[in-house]
Design a protein around this motif. Sequence first.
Motif, PDB file in Angstrom:
ATOM      1  N   HIS A 145      19.788  58.475  14.190  1.00  0.00           N
ATOM      2  CA  HIS A 145      20.675  58.229  13.048  1.00  0.00           C
ATOM      3  C   HIS A 145      21.667  59.364  12.810  1.00  0.00           C
ATOM      4  O   HIS A 145      22.591  59.218  12.025  1.00  0.00           O
ATOM      5  CB  HIS A 145      19.847  57.976  11.787  1.00  0.00           C
ATOM      6  N   ARG A 192      31.739  65.671  21.440  1.00  0.00           N
ATOM      7  CA  ARG A 192      31.844  67.127  21.412  1.00  0.00           C
ATOM      8  C   ARG A 192      30.881  67.746  22.430  1.00  0.00           C
ATOM      9  O   ARG A 192      31.233  68.657  23.174  1.00  0.00           O
ATOM     10  CB  ARG A 192      31.550  67.635  19.995  1.00  0.00           C
ATOM     11  N   GLU A 244      13.641  57.401  19.787  1.00  0.00           N
ATOM     12  CA  GLU A 244      14.917  57.260  19.091  1.00  0.00           C
ATOM     13  C   GLU A 244      15.603  55.921  19.342  1.00  0.00           C
ATOM     14  O   GLU A 244      16.079  55.281  18.414  1.00  0.00           O
ATOM     15  CB  GLU A 244      15.839  58.419  19.452  1.00  0.00           C
ATOM     16  N   ARG A 252      14.439  53.197  19.877  1.00  0.00           N
ATOM     17  CA  ARG A 252      13.739  52.066  19.246  1.00  0.00           C
ATOM     18  C   ARG A 252      14.234  51.821  17.835  1.00  0.00           C
ATOM     19  O   ARG A 252      13.905  50.811  17.213  1.00  0.00           O
ATOM     20  CB  ARG A 252      12.228  52.314  19.256  1.00  0.00           C
ATOM     21  N   GLN A 253      15.019  52.758  17.306  1.00  0.00           N
ATOM     22  CA  GLN A 253      15.601  52.562  15.977  1.00  0.00           C
ATOM     23  C   GLN A 253      16.974  51.908  16.070  1.00  0.00           C
ATOM     24  O   GLN A 253      17.634  51.715  15.059  1.00  0.00           O
ATOM     25  CB  GLN A 253      15.771  53.909  15.277  1.00  0.00           C
ATOM     26  N   SER A 254      17.393  51.648  17.259  1.00  0.00           N
ATOM     27  CA  SER A 254      18.757  51.127  17.423  1.00  0.00           C
ATOM     28  C   SER A 254      18.831  49.671  16.991  1.00  0.00           C
ATOM     29  O   SER A 254      17.838  49.058  16.624  1.00  0.00           O
ATOM     30  CB  SER A 254      19.186  51.265  18.870  1.00  0.00           C
ATOM     31  N   ASN A 255      20.017  49.133  17.022  1.00  0.00           N
ATOM     32  CA  ASN A 255      20.212  47.779  16.502  1.00  0.00           C
ATOM     33  C   ASN A 255      19.727  46.708  17.501  1.00  0.00           C
ATOM     34  O   ASN A 255      19.439  47.006  18.654  1.00  0.00           O
ATOM     35  CB  ASN A 255      21.671  47.568  16.127  1.00  0.00           C
TER      36      ASN A 255
END
Lengths: 194, 194, 194, 194
Positions: free
Chosen positions: B26, B35, B108, B110-113
């Motif tokens: 997030h 960057r 990480e 697994r939190q995606s949309n």
Amino acid sequence: MAKRTGEKYDAIIDAAVRVIAEYGYHQSQVSKIAREAKVADGTIYLYFENKDDVLISLFNEKMGAFISDVETALGEVPSAVEQLRELIRLHFEYLESNSQLAIVTQIELRQSNPEVRKQIGLILKKYLNVIDQVIQRGVEQGLFHDDFDPRTARRMIFGTIDETVTSWIMKDCKYSLKDQIEPITKLFLKGIGK
Amino acid sequence: MAKRTGEKYDAIIDAAVRVIAEYGYHQSQVSKIAREAKVADGTIYLYFENKDDVLISLFNEKMGAFISDVETALGEVPSAVEQLRELIRLHFEYLESNSQLAIVTQIELRQSNPEVRKQIGLILKKYLNVIDQVIQRGVEQGLFHDDFDPRTARRMIFGTIDETVTSWIMKDCKYSLKDQIEPITKLFLKGIGK
Amino acid sequence: MAKRTGEKYDAIIDAAVRVIAEYGYHQSQVSKIAREAKVADGTIYLYFENKDDVLISLFNEKMGAFISDVETALGEVPSAVEQLRELIRLHFEYLESNSQLAIVTQIELRQSNPEVRKQIGLILKKYLNVIDQVIQRGVEQGLFHDDFDPRTARRMIFGTIDETVTSWIMKDCKYSLKDQIEPITKLFLKGIGK
Amino acid sequence: MAKRTGEKYDAIIDAAVRVIAEYGYHQSQVSKIAREAKVADGTIYLYFENKDDVLISLFNEKMGAFISDVETALGEVPSAVEQLRELIRLHFEYLESNSQLAIVTQIELRQSNPEVRKQIGLILKKYLNVIDQVIQRGVEQGLFHDDFDPRTARRMIFGTIDETVTSWIMKDCKYSLKDQIEPITKLFLKGIGK
DNA sequence: CATGAATGAGGCTTCATTCAT
DNA sequence: GATGAATGAAGCCTCATTCAT
């Protein structure tokens, strides 16, 4: 501040389950949950600190109660083998009869922010402890081998159950989880090797 | 139109891994990844369709290559029992030597949309097929029982490996995953029951 | 992060002055300021940390520059009596020729939240120091009495100027502030008593 | 319809003073004032039209009474010079012995919305009239010069007193305002110039 | 008279994506 | 090909006010 009990408290949590199951985590705005619960947006903040608190409370109420039920139920089963079978049975039956809840806890809440997932992890720890106790009992009763690390076994049991439920949801809950109770129990006990 | 190859394509994917591993899903904005990759924000859109495409490509490049490696490696191992052990070994060794990648793929992403997770699922399917083949071979070779549903066993194997890696990350990668290869292989083969 | 310079930086600050002067502090939303500055809402956050930062920067740019001007101007005036007159003149002229700014700094920004007012207070402190120096100079030059507490006199001078400007705004800037320069200077010097 | 009298009317106003002095204007919600007054939120609306009405009534009750006291007190003092000194003395003594009220009227209520500040301005007008009368009397008695605009002098007197009290609060009421009575009176009468 | 649970409008800020240079 | 300044949609939460009891 937050009341954390009452008719509307339950209504909001149940609405959250329905909305998240239907629309997915990222499309479940506070206002949508409020509408589903037939309360005003602000009412949610009379019962919960913030949106995170709704999600954590949801998991705590639903899975916390389930975990307690499992603990109680296993207390009445003497044999560790039977306890293992009962654990799997309860897990599958609970989620199969609450497929919306299954979707929310297995799929959607895993997309939530770190704070929510952290709290969920703490609640799940209690469940892992229950599994640990079954394993320990099995060893003590001489029903299980004593040459494996109990934590390894615990991760096998939990990981397998979890993956099984996730697969079942991904296949739109089309088959019955109950049919998996015996096969999985047997695999755990006997392994796949001859 | 996205280019999907070149020096910067790789640089962006590697930067994404580092940023997501360090800051979490997030907190990994496109500008932060740009960057880290030492390119402009807009450059990312010369190589990828959108942010989702970066994440899916990340998983595809990193895990896709790994899955191919596993397929190749298992082809050189005749015994299904040895194949199973080798599969676990490769899985653990790969993620242990790429702990940032492990964090990204296990926790990480697994939190995606839904879209990203759907694509990840498709890529993982190939891995599940590899597991299926090992099981089938084991049955054919008479090394595994033939009275279990291979899909059940596959979910046990994958679920256990997955949960083991997740636990290891949650404990900050403090112990070595390699020590888990033998115990888990043994559990799979013999089960926990006497 | 925030750029704090450039064409749009100035445009946003000037737009904020106009919007706040016209609609009042509580009706000056970020989106309204953005529209007035002919930029997108998000652009404001490329130049300022947040809304508070816009208001603090506004005060700092407008009053900070003014205070520097006053310091410079007074340096060229030898007599403390003339310095006092010049201070009042500059103050009134600056606000009279920027009546929107006068409204914003004298009336509207005083309704802002504690953080903004605290920063404004720090900027104003420099102005109070300028007044202190005039008083000290006057005492040294033998032009002012030496039997009063300089801080008391400073509060008289600042309080009177401030109240005069506020009254003028409340009367819709209908009369000229410049006509007040001599009367006030004279009152400060001679008092009201015979 | 608002009652505007009674035990609870006073209790609410006094609670508002305490809450605003302690928490500041922006953190003084109706519910917090109600709790401090030991009444229900809704009860406030039996005694006041709305929240603004509470604040205006607060200022009216506290400062209105004070202004009447000043009018009465000055009526018993013949000399305008003594009246001026008495005015300052009463002002400082009243606020010094009610420092919470001083914080509310000098600092916090100035952050309120336009309607409240407008009403406060009307109430203050009576106080400005009292100052005007003292000045007029002083001119008539030949104690004050007659070559200054009385409104200018009034703004000096009020502005200075106001700034003095504000400074005192900003310095946490650490020194005594009473010590300022003589110095300020003297400055008003004699000015700072030799 | 008194209560306090319920209401619901309104705004600051983030960040994936674009496009003129 | 590469840049990075600019865009603008979208959502959580607060709190003055109401009204059924």
